[in-house]
Design a protein around this motif. Structure first.
Motif, PDB file in Angstrom:
ATOM      1  N   ARG A 291      -4.175   1.364 -10.350  1.00 21.01           N
ATOM      2  CA  ARG A 291      -5.161   0.845  -9.379  1.00 21.01           C
ATOM      3  C   ARG A 291      -5.713  -0.502  -9.830  1.00 21.01           C
ATOM      4  NH1 ARG A 291      -7.001   6.438  -9.847  1.00 21.01           N
ATOM      5  NH2 ARG A 291      -6.056   7.660  -8.169  1.00 21.01           N
ATOM      6  N   LYS A 292      -5.971  -0.639 -11.125  1.00 23.17           N
ATOM      7  CA  LYS A 292      -6.492  -1.909 -11.632  1.00 23.17           C
ATOM      8  C   LYS A 292      -5.444  -3.013 -11.489  1.00 23.17           C
ATOM      9  CE  LYS A 292      -9.758   0.072 -14.957  1.00 23.17           C
ATOM     10  NZ  LYS A 292     -10.092   0.248 -16.394  1.00 23.17           N
TER      11      LYS A 292
ATOM     12  N   GLU B  82       2.079   6.625  -6.998  1.00 23.27           N
ATOM     13  CA  GLU B  82       1.079   7.565  -7.519  1.00 23.27           C
ATOM     14  C   GLU B  82       1.534   9.005  -7.321  1.00 23.27           C
ATOM     15  OE1 GLU B  82      -2.510   6.562  -5.530  1.00 23.27           O
ATOM     16  OE2 GLU B  82      -2.944   4.812  -6.788  1.00 23.27           O
TER      17      GLU B  82
ATOM     18  N   GLN C 269       0.825  -1.204   0.000  1.00 26.12           N
ATOM     19  CA  GLN C 269       0.000   0.000   0.000  1.00 26.12           C
ATOM     20  C   GLN C 269       0.863   1.259   0.000  1.00 26.12           C
ATOM     21  OE1 GLN C 269      -3.290  -0.007  -0.349  1.00 26.12           O
ATOM     22  NE2 GLN C 269      -3.370   2.234  -0.338  1.00 26.12           N
TER      23      GLN C 269
ATOM     24  N   ILE D 234       2.559   1.670  -3.490  1.00 24.70           N
ATOM     25  CA  ILE D 234       1.657   2.146  -4.545  1.00 24.70           C
ATOM     26  C   ILE D 234       1.311   3.618  -4.331  1.00 24.70           C
ATOM     27  CG2 ILE D 234      -0.605   1.837  -5.608  1.00 24.70           C
ATOM     28  CD1 ILE D 234       1.490  -0.325  -6.243  1.00 24.70           C
ATOM     29  N   GLU D 235       1.053   4.006  -3.076  1.00 26.69           N
ATOM     30  CA  GLU D 235       0.759   5.420  -2.798  1.00 26.69           C
ATOM     31  C   GLU D 235       1.935   6.307  -3.202  1.00 26.69           C
ATOM     32  OE1 GLU D 235      -0.256   5.665   1.289  1.00 26.69           O
ATOM     33  OE2 GLU D 235      -2.223   4.709   1.072  1.00 26.69           O
TER      34      GLU D 235
ATOM     35  N   LEU E 228      -2.965   6.517 -13.607  1.00 30.23           N
ATOM     36  CA  LEU E 228      -3.329   6.213 -12.225  1.00 30.23           C
ATOM     37  C   LEU E 228      -4.388   5.125 -12.171  1.00 30.23           C
ATOM     38  CD1 LEU E 228      -3.417   9.796 -10.630  1.00 30.23           C
ATOM     39  CD2 LEU E 228      -1.621   8.079 -10.415  1.00 30.23           C
ATOM     40  N   SER E 229      -5.333   5.174 -13.094  1.00 32.15           N
ATOM     41  CA  SER E 229      -6.366   4.144 -13.156  1.00 32.15           C
ATOM     42  C   SER E 229      -5.751   2.796 -13.500  1.00 32.15           C
ATOM     43  CB  SER E 229      -7.426   4.528 -14.192  1.00 32.15           C
ATOM     44  OG  SER E 229      -8.383   3.494 -14.320  1.00 32.15           O
TER      45      SER E 229
ATOM     46  N   LYS F 186      -3.141  -3.104  -9.232  1.00 32.30           N
ATOM     47  CA  LYS F 186      -3.072  -3.423  -7.803  1.00 32.30           C
ATOM     48  C   LYS F 186      -4.212  -4.353  -7.405  1.00 32.30           C
ATOM     49  CE  LYS F 186      -1.970  -2.862  -3.387  1.00 32.30           C
ATOM     50  NZ  LYS F 186      -3.068  -3.605  -2.771  1.00 32.30           N
ATOM     51  N   GLU F 187      -5.404  -4.114  -7.941  1.00 29.10           N
ATOM     52  CA  GLU F 187      -6.549  -4.968  -7.621  1.00 29.10           C
ATOM     53  C   GLU F 187      -6.352  -6.393  -8.135  1.00 29.10           C
ATOM     54  OE1 GLU F 187      -9.830  -2.969  -9.334  1.00 29.10           O
ATOM     55  OE2 GLU F 187      -9.848  -1.310  -7.874  1.00 29.10           O
TER      56      GLU F 187
END
Length: 614
Positions: A550-551, A464, A457, A460-461, A546-547, A553-554
């Motif tokens: 996030r994808k 970004e 986490q 990734i933060e 950024l999208s 990461k999911e």
């Protein structure tokens, strides 16, 4: 070679000092209790040494608070006993400060005087431990304590023993304990044993410091290092070395029970350190300080001449048992040399075989394979370039993750690195490749056993934030080229890379250093963001990336661990094959791996091995 030889002598000193100090202190029992023999002294010394090495793990500060006053009482006792003996026996020993008595001594005794030099050097040993302890105390505190407490008390103590021997020639073997007034014998014996344990402990911690520095420079296998203080970086404890020194020390004490033979071994270790230091200081004077050649030659002739004279004396008696310490020093030298040689070859090979940017461009953004959704964290030791092990992943796996982050964990010389400044990011390839470089910085007191989900986490933060800041910087540039390869900027002036890949600086300045300077920080970090207005197309591009992150990461994070090994080529010399294929392979197999603290479920791990032919 000189540095490794000197360091091996310091480590050998870490064995001899506890053995010599404890045996000498416990030997005072033979003066107080006539029924005690040398074998019993050895057994008591063994018990004391076991206790000594067992309390090392509690740290210097905690133990120092408990026994520091005892050392002060010990020096005061030395001075008091010395003054007592000077008054009672013969105060004329003050004439020993006249250098002419050196000439008279050699004139009367000739060869015997030369043999006696090996014992005289023991009066000066231990001084090198003061400089090893500079990582625990300030320079000024060491200087003041030595000049105003240690040196005067030692001089008075030795003068007092000389005065006692003027009237008691038969008491030379245990001159110190024999010269103590009967009423003060047992308290002084107790203090002497405590002081011996403290002195031994100081040399052991100095050995830890030397091994830690050797490890950082790629000259010693990686070991578990425990920092026992948040205030002082140098206060460390190395469990494996601690117990190894204990075993060797016990073997040494049980093999050489004579104080004379032990003193010769002590002299060999001490003078080896002194001579290597003199040679290295001479090199520094010539190449770094660039002092006048006449002054340098004078320094070498005086200091190295004296040390060689003393060394020739102790070397004459090497057959009496002190050869054991030489064998130990040679073994330590061999371990350090093999590790340094192998590590250097491995790192140079990895640098030579790293993937070129031309190859990456030819492969295209899909890297010649299928990009599966998800994030792959590839751990490696390189701080610049694409490691060859990544190509091994591409050829071995049927697909590779849609986002790749090369993670390089480095330790920096500060206690704690704030979470907001933990990660440094660079874009390795053009934006469409989604490949990044991340250097994760940890201080020497940072605990690296955080939950892997927390680590992901935070990473990734930080990524970004880096991408947002990169977009802001690019919007201010006139060219606005998105495909600029900024990997070259990673090795900025703040990074120092050793042959084994170790980094000895922060790689980029910590923000705390700039709080008072009010200067803009040019290095990308995860600091607080300033959000200027972005053009519409740049804003859309930023949101798409950024999208995408996030994808990914999911879809999940997988840790890709590449284990690089080296083997000697078939046409190599036999000695090289022996060193690389057997000795270095054994050390590498049994040393601590760089990812030892990585707490990740096995379901999230993927390991690939690769062998380099050197």
């Amino acid at each position: 070679m000189l540095v490794l030889a000197g360091t091996s002598m310091v480590i050998a000193d870490g064995v001899v000092t506890p053995a010599m100090s404890v045996m000498s202190a416990v030997g005072g029992l033979k003066v107080g209790v006539g029924a005690i023999n040398q074998d019993q002294v050895v057994m008591i010394s063994v018990a004391f040494l076991v206790i000594l090495f067992s309390v090392q793990k509690f740290g210097t500060s905690k133990v120092g608070m408990a026994v520091g006053p005892a050392l002060f009482v010990w020096f005061c006792s030395l001075a008091g006993i010395g003054i007592y003996n000077l008054v009672k026996y013969d105060s004329s020993v003050w004439r020993a400060f006249n250098p002419v008595h050196i000439y008279y001594f050699f004139k009367r005794n000739s060869t015997k005087a030369w043999y006696a030099l090996g014992g005289c050097i023991l009066c000066a040993t231990g001084s090198e431990a003061m400089f090893a302890d500079l990582c625990y105390f300030s320079v000024r505190s060491v200087q003041l304590t030595f000049v105003f407490l240690v040196l005067p008390c030692l001089l008075l103590g030795y003068l007092g023993q000389a005065a006692y021997l003027m009237d008691n020639h038969a008491g030379a073997e245990q001159s110190f304990f024999s010269s103590i007034p009967s009423g003060a014998f047992w308290p002084v014996l107790l203090i002497a044993n405590i002081a011996a344990l403290i002195a031994s402990r100081a040399m052991t911690t100095a050995t830890f410091s030397c091994i830690k520095q050797s490890t950082a420079l790629g000259c010693f296998p990686r070991l578990k290092i425990i920092h026992t203080s948040r205030k002082f970086m140098g206060q460390i404890y190395i469990p494996v070395i601690n117990w190894f020194l204990l075993v060797v020390c016990l073997v040494f004490v049980c093999s050489i029970s004579s104080n004379t033979e032990m003193g010769n071994a002590y002299g060999i270790a001490e003078l080896g350190v002194m001579m290597m230091t003199t040679v290295l200081v001479t090199i520094v004077m010539l190449l770094i300080w660039q002092i006048n050649i006449v002054i340098v030659l004078s320094f070498v002739v005086v200091f190295l001449g004296i040390e060689l004279t003393f060394f020739s004396s102790v070397l004459w008696s090497v057959g009496d048992g002190s050869w054991i310490i030489l064998v130990f020093a040679i073994i330590m030298f061999f371990i350090m040399f093999v590790w340094n040689y192998g590590s250097k070859l491995k790192y140079e090979t990895e640098v030579k075989q790293k993937l070129s940017m031309d190859l990456m461009r030819e492969l295209g953004c899909n890297l010649g394979t299928i990009r599966a959704p998800g994030i792959g964290l590839l751990y490696n030791e390189l701080v610049k370039g694409i490691p060859a092990i990544f190509g091994h992943f591409l050829t071995t796996l049927p697909a590779i993750h849609s986002m790749i982050i090369f993670v390089c964990i480095k330790y920096v010389p500060v206690p704690v690195v704030p979470q907001s400044e933990r990660f440094l990011f660079r874009r390795v390839c053009p934006k469409s490749y989604h490949i990044f470089r991340c250097i994760a910085r940890y201080g020497y007191k940072d605990v690296r056993k955080e939950n892997h989900q927390t680590f992901e986490q935070l990473l990734i933060e930080s990524l970004e934030k880096f991408i947002r800041r990169e977009a802001q910087e690019r919007s201010l540039e006139s060219d606005g080229d998105d495909d600029i390869d900024s990997e070259d900027d990673l090795s900025c002036s703040r990074v120092l890379i050793a042959p084994n890949g170790s980094v000895y600086s922060l790689g980029a300045p910590l923000l705390a250093e700039y709080k008072e300077k009010n200067e803009p920080i040019s290095q990308p970090s995860t600091s607080e963001e300033v959000k200027p207005e972005l053009p519409a197309d740049s804003e859309q591009s930023l949101e798409r990336e950024l999208s995408f992150i996030r994808k990914a990461k999911e879809s999940g994070v997988v840790y890709l661990l590449g284990h690089g090994d080296i083997r000697a080529r078939k046409d190599s010399w036999f000695i090289k094959k022996l060193v690389i294929n057997y000795f270095y392979a054994f050390l590498r197999k049994n040393c601590r791996r760089g990812i030892a603290n990585l707490s990740v479920p096995h379901s999230n791990l993927m390991q690939v091995g690769m062998t380099y032919m050197v």
